[in-house]
Structures are given as C-alpha cells and as structure tokens.
Design a protein around this motif. Sequence first.
Motif, PDB file in Angstrom:
ATOM      1  N   ARG A  51      39.372  22.432  -8.765  1.00  0.00           N
ATOM      2  CA  ARG A  51      38.707  23.328  -7.804  1.00  0.00           C
ATOM      3  C   ARG A  51      39.428  24.680  -7.727  1.00  0.00           C
ATOM      4  NH1 ARG A  51      33.951  24.439  -6.106  1.00  0.00           N
ATOM      5  NH2 ARG A  51      34.024  25.598  -4.185  1.00  0.00           N
ATOM      6  N   ASP A  52      40.751  24.650  -7.687  1.00  0.00           N
ATOM      7  CA  ASP A  52      41.529  25.899  -7.677  1.00  0.00           C
ATOM      8  C   ASP A  52      41.289  26.709  -8.954  1.00  0.00           C
ATOM      9  OD1 ASP A  52      42.648  25.330  -5.213  1.00  0.00           O
ATOM     10  OD2 ASP A  52      44.512  24.524  -6.066  1.00  0.00           O
ATOM     11  N   LEU A  53      41.269  26.009 -10.072  1.00  0.00           N
ATOM     12  CA  LEU A  53      41.024  26.684 -11.344  1.00  0.00           C
ATOM     13  C   LEU A  53      39.628  27.290 -11.379  1.00  0.00           C
ATOM     14  CD1 LEU A  53      42.630  24.045 -13.710  1.00  0.00           C
ATOM     15  CD2 LEU A  53      43.551  26.306 -13.175  1.00  0.00           C
ATOM     16  N   TYR A  54      38.663  26.560 -10.844  1.00  0.00           N
ATOM     17  CA  TYR A  54      37.290  27.043 -10.787  1.00  0.00           C
ATOM     18  C   TYR A  54      37.221  28.323  -9.946  1.00  0.00           C
ATOM     19  CZ  TYR A  54      32.363  27.426  -9.664  1.00  0.00           C
ATOM     20  OH  TYR A  54      31.081  27.900  -9.498  1.00  0.00           O
ATOM     21  N   GLY A  64      30.115  30.496 -17.566  1.00  0.00           N
ATOM     22  CA  GLY A  64      29.957  29.080 -17.882  1.00  0.00           C
ATOM     23  C   GLY A  64      30.971  28.173 -17.215  1.00  0.00           C
ATOM     24  N   ARG A  65      31.638  28.662 -16.197  1.00  0.00           N
ATOM     25  CA  ARG A  65      32.714  27.901 -15.557  1.00  0.00           C
ATOM     26  C   ARG A  65      32.230  26.637 -14.867  1.00  0.00           C
ATOM     27  NH1 ARG A  65      31.769  32.570 -12.965  1.00  0.00           N
ATOM     28  NH2 ARG A  65      30.834  32.360 -10.907  1.00  0.00           N
ATOM     29  N   SER A  66      30.984  26.615 -14.400  1.00  0.00           N
ATOM     30  CA  SER A  66      30.499  25.455 -13.642  1.00  0.00           C
ATOM     31  C   SER A  66      30.402  24.196 -14.496  1.00  0.00           C
ATOM     32  CB  SER A  66      29.152  25.756 -12.998  1.00  0.00           C
ATOM     33  OG  SER A  66      28.188  26.022 -13.990  1.00  0.00           O
ATOM     34  N   SER A  67      30.246  24.366 -15.790  1.00  0.00           N
ATOM     35  CA  SER A  67      30.134  23.191 -16.656  1.00  0.00           C
ATOM     36  C   SER A  67      31.426  22.871 -17.403  1.00  0.00           C
ATOM     37  CB  SER A  67      28.997  23.394 -17.663  1.00  0.00           C
ATOM     38  OG  SER A  67      29.274  24.499 -18.495  1.00  0.00           O
ATOM     39  N   MET A  68      32.499  23.579 -17.095  1.00  0.00           N
ATOM     40  CA  MET A  68      33.767  23.385 -17.808  1.00  0.00           C
ATOM     41  C   MET A  68      34.611  22.279 -17.187  1.00  0.00           C
ATOM     42  SD  MET A  68      35.168  27.185 -18.582  1.00  0.00           S
ATOM     43  CE  MET A  68      34.295  28.332 -19.627  1.00  0.00           C
ATOM     44  N   SER A  69      35.353  21.604 -18.050  1.00  0.00           N
ATOM     45  CA  SER A  69      36.337  20.622 -17.591  1.00  0.00           C
ATOM     46  C   SER A  69      37.591  21.378 -17.165  1.00  0.00           C
ATOM     47  CB  SER A  69      36.681  19.659 -18.728  1.00  0.00           C
ATOM     48  OG  SER A  69      37.385  20.344 -19.759  1.00  0.00           O
ATOM     49  N   LYS A  70      38.538  20.659 -16.597  1.00  0.00           N
ATOM     50  CA  LYS A  70      39.790  21.286 -16.180  1.00  0.00           C
ATOM     51  C   LYS A  70      40.489  21.928 -17.371  1.00  0.00           C
ATOM     52  CE  LYS A  70      44.181  20.438 -13.849  1.00  0.00           C
ATOM     53  NZ  LYS A  70      44.990  19.524 -13.055  1.00  0.00           N
TER      54      LYS A  70
END
Length: 80
Positions: A51-54, A64-70
């Motif tokens: 969540r912090d990374l997002y 495209g951040r919403s579909s990315m893994s950590k």
Amino acid sequence: MPRPQIKDEKTYQALRREGAGKEKAARIANSPKSSSRKGGTSGSYEDRSKRDLYEQAKKVGVEGRSSMSKDELIKALRNR
C-alpha cells in the motif's frame, strides 16, 4: 592569513577561485562537514508495505500501478 570568521580557509579559497561570492563561499566553508552529504535517509522499498509503495507510485505518476505486484512496484519506483 586566516580570517577568524572562516572555519575552513582552503575550502573558502577554492570556492572563491571557482567564482563563488564572498558570502556563499563563507557560508559553505563554515558549514558542518556532515551537511555536505547529499540525499536523505529512507528505508528500503522491501521494508515498505504494498500500500505504501502504491501511494508512492501514485505520487510520482507510475502508469499501470493498480495492477502491479509489490515487486513490480519496487522495480517501477527504482526505474523512475
């Protein structure tokens, strides 16, 4: 002859030779050596939550951040 208001005469003279003004050269020559370090200190991306990374990715505009893994968020932030 060293001036009492200048703490680091060598630095002061070098800055003056490079064209810095008297005030700027004195300010830099009198600053603590630790303040010359660049960059801040922050924890590694691996220690942060997804969540912090997002949220960080959102701030800097990663597409495209919403579909990315950590791991993908970390890679995107590092390549930014």
